[in-house]
Design a protein around this motif. Structure first.
Motif: not given
Length: 192
Positions: A117-126, A131-135
Motif C-alpha cells: 500500500g505504501e508503494w501504491l500511494e507513492s506512485v506519481p499520479g496525474p 494522466r500518468v499510466r503505469w504498468v
C-alpha cells in the motif's frame, strides 16, 4: 495497471515464493499475450525472475522495482504449502486466521499489505491534468495486496481474491481514491 506473471514450476507446485524463471510454456504464453498489453508512460516489474522474465517476454522495458517484491515468507520460502501444512498445521492455521501472524518469521499479512500500500500511494499520479499510466508486472500476492490497500479492505479479504496468471488488474484514480478494474485476461495474439 498490474499484470500477474506467467506460470513457472514453483507456482504450479504451490510453493511459497518460489523465485524461479519462467518455464517454456509460461514464456510462450507471455510472448503470445504481448500485443494485448496496454500502452503506458512507465513500466516496472517486481524483482523476481518470474516477473522480470514475464516483462521481457511481453516486450516491456520494465525497471525492476524493489518495493514490488513478493511476500516475505521467511523460513517457508521455497517450500510447498502441502509440506508446510503437514509439518506445521497449527502454524499454517494461525497464519491463515490472523493477519498479524508471521509464524514463518517473515512478513505478516498486515505488514505485507501495508508495504504494498505504501508503494501504491507513492506512485506519481496525474500531474497538471495529464494522466500518468503505469504498468507493473507483479506477483499475484502483490496484486492482491494492492487491491486490499487501494480499496481499504480488511486484510482478511486478501484470501478471497484470486489472481490468475497473465491477467491485468486496473487501479484507476489517485492516492486515497482508487477504482478497481478486475483481472482482464491478456489474450494471445490472433493466429496469422
Amino acid at each position: 495497471m498490474l499484470i500477474s506473471p506467467a506460470l513457472n514450476a514453483a507456482l504450479r507446485e504451490a510453493r511459497f515464493d518460489g523465485d524461479a524463471p519462467l518455464d517454456p510454456a509460461g514464456a510462450r504464453q507471455a510472448r503470445e499475450a504481448a500485443a494485448a498489453v496496454p500502452s503506458a508512460d512507465r513500466y516496472v516489474c517486481g524483482p523476481s525472475e518470474r516477473c522480470a522474465g514475464t516483462a521481457d517476454a511481453l516486450g516491456l522495458r520494465a525497471a525492476r522495482e524493489p518495493a514490488l517484491r513478493g511476500w516475505d515468507m521467511g523460513r517457508w520460502a521455497g517450500r510447498r504449502l502441502a509440506d508446510v501444512g503437514a509439518d506445521e498445521p497449527d502454524a499454517v492455521s494461525a497464519w491463515l486466521a490472523d493477519p498479524s501472524a508471521a509464524p514463518h518469521g517473515g512478513e505478516s499479512l498486515l505488514a505485507f499489505c501495508g508495504r504494498v500500500g505504501e508503494w501504491l500511494e507513492s506512485v506519481p499520479g496525474p500531474d497538471g491534468g495529464d494522466r500518468v499510466r503505469w504498468v507493473a508486472v507483479a506477483e499475484p500476492a502483490v496484486v492482491r495486496a494492492s487491491i486490499v490497500a487501494a480499496l481499504a479492505l480488511p486484510a482478511s479479504a486478501f484470501w478471497r481474491l484470486d489472481v490468475a496468471p497473465l491477467t491485468l488488474t486496473g487501479l484507476r484514480g489517485r492516492s486515497g481514491r482508487w477504482n478497481l478494474e478486475c483481472g482482464r485476461p491478456l489474450p494471445p495474439a490472433p493466429a496469422r
